[in-house]
Design a protein around this motif. Structure first.
Motif, mmCIF file in Angstrom:
data_model
loop_
_atom_site.group_PDB
_atom_site.id
_atom_site.type_symbol
_atom_site.label_atom_id
_atom_site.label_comp_id
_atom_site.label_asym_id
_atom_site.label_seq_id
_atom_site.Cartn_x
_atom_site.Cartn_y
_atom_site.Cartn_z
ATOM 1 N N PHE A 149 0.817 -1.205 0.000
ATOM 2 C CA PHE A 149 0.000 0.000 0.000
ATOM 3 C C PHE A 149 0.855 1.260 0.000
ATOM 4 N N LYS A 151 0.222 5.361 1.277
ATOM 5 C CA LYS A 151 -0.704 6.177 2.069
ATOM 6 C C LYS A 151 -0.127 7.571 2.263
ATOM 7 N N LYS A 155 -5.087 9.945 0.518
ATOM 8 C CA LYS A 155 -5.534 8.684 -0.089
ATOM 9 C C LYS A 155 -4.713 7.501 0.393
ATOM 10 N N LEU A 156 -5.331 6.330 0.236
ATOM 11 C CA LEU A 156 -4.671 5.039 0.408
ATOM 12 C C LEU A 156 -4.867 4.268 -0.887
ATOM 13 N N PHE A 215 -7.175 5.264 9.642
ATOM 14 C CA PHE A 215 -6.437 4.084 9.207
ATOM 15 C C PHE A 215 -5.759 3.429 10.408
#
Length: 342
Positions: A149, A151, A155-156, A215
């Motif tokens: 991922f 981040k 956004k992710l 998150f």
């Protein structure tokens, strides 16, 4: 194998459909049998599928629960999906497919994040809860299936391969510390860092959630601390029973199953147990084995392989890697690996 993709915009911006489809496109090699996406406002998930269990189109992803609250994309295989499916049926859950993907979805629906401890298999998956607007992602205990991922505050972006994330315009600056560890110590996978400074791997036995725009990444599994052998008397029979059951579960498939056979202890034991299981269950399938062979007798293991072939009556396939083949494949290998490897 399959592949998964995902984007979550913390700033509330709608997910770019073209961007999500491009993430799927660059991993078409992982799932040539189907692909799809689901987008809801600032959240979107996608997948490409290699069909192994339930080959029908209805089993393509994303898959929705029967009440249309949860959506899943998934890469992996749950070996005990038959047993879990039966348990979930008894609890009143309904299924539209025979896939293990839908078993994972209903397991999450029944037990929430605790469902991970009931899964025997390898996976990376993402589930979107339409009601709670929650994203849940998980990687299997030992990190067999990949998940990465990127981040930032806005956004992710996550996916099965680094190239998916780079396709979204993420900066490609290299991670000097990771390169140093690799070149000096030959270390890989010892931290969450990748060879790209801005891309992180979800480590083995970890999960993450996005809820209320927050998150959270955490470990859900660790090796149990056992410093002694509980039962020395039955040690060998217990090991055989575990190995037998492990191979039996991995033979569940709606396509042919083969095995690599090096002639060494591990692969020879697996192929012989496969033969025993197929014989005990009265199945007519002939095993197929695949072996890398060399002209140099010092490194060629065909004499050992032939002993296993005679024992199991398997159909053998001999492959002969060479320098010319390596040179022609190295660019493709580099593309698919995304990072150096050992």
């Amino acid at each position: 194998m399959c592949g998964i993709s995902g984007i979550f915009n913390f700033d509330g911006a709608p997910v770019n459909e073209a961007q999500l489809r491009e993430m799927n496109r660059v991993i078409h090699h992982r799932g040539p049998d189907g692909d799809g996406i689901y987008i809801e406002g600032n959240a979107g998930i996608g997948s490409t599928r290699l069909a192994i269990i339930d080959l029908r189109e209805i089993a393509n992803m994303p898959i929705y629960d029967t009440e249309n609250r949860y959506v899943i994309v998934y890469n992996g295989e749950i070996f005990n999906y038959v047993e879990l499916r039966n348990e979930l049926l008894q609890k009143g859950h309904k299924f539209n497919t025979g896939s293990d993907t839908e078993v994972v979805l209903n397991a999450y629906k029944q037990w929430g994040e605790d469902c991970l401890h009931r899964l025997n298999g390898m996976w990376a998956f993402a589930i979107w809860d339409k009601t709670e607007k929650t994203l849940f992602c998980s990687r299997d205990r030992y990190g067999i299936k990949p998940l990465y991922f990127y981040k930032d505050d806005n956004k992710l972006i996550f996916g099965s391969e680094i190239k998916q994330i780079l396709s979204c315009g993420v900066d490609k600056t290299v991670n000097d510390e990771t390169i140093y560890d690799y070149l000096v110590f030959h270390f890989i996978d010892h931290t969450e860092n990748t060879f790209f400074k801005n891309i992180t791997k979800v480590q083995a036995g970890h999960k993450f959630t996005i809820k209320n725009n927050e998150f959270k990444l955490s470990r859900w599994y660790n090796l149990p601390e056992v410093n002694y052998i509980r039962d020395e008397k039955n040690l060998y029979s217990d090991l055989y029973d575990l190995l037998y059951d492990s191979v039996r579960l991995r033979l569940r498939s709606d396509v042919e199953v083969g095995s690599c056979l090096s002639g060494g202890l591990d692969s020879s034991a697996i192929v012989c147990i496969m033969h025993e299981i197929l014989h005990n269950e009265g199945k007519p399938e002939i095993q197929k084995t695949f072996t890398a062979c060399y002209d140099d007798p010092l490194i060629d293991e065909r004499p050992y392989v032939e002993e296993v072939i005679k024992q199991t009556n398997s159909t053998k396939y001999y492959l002969f890697p060479d320098v010319q083949g390596f040179r022609s494949d190295i660019d493709k290998m580099t593309y698919h690996q995304d990072e150096p490897y050992t």
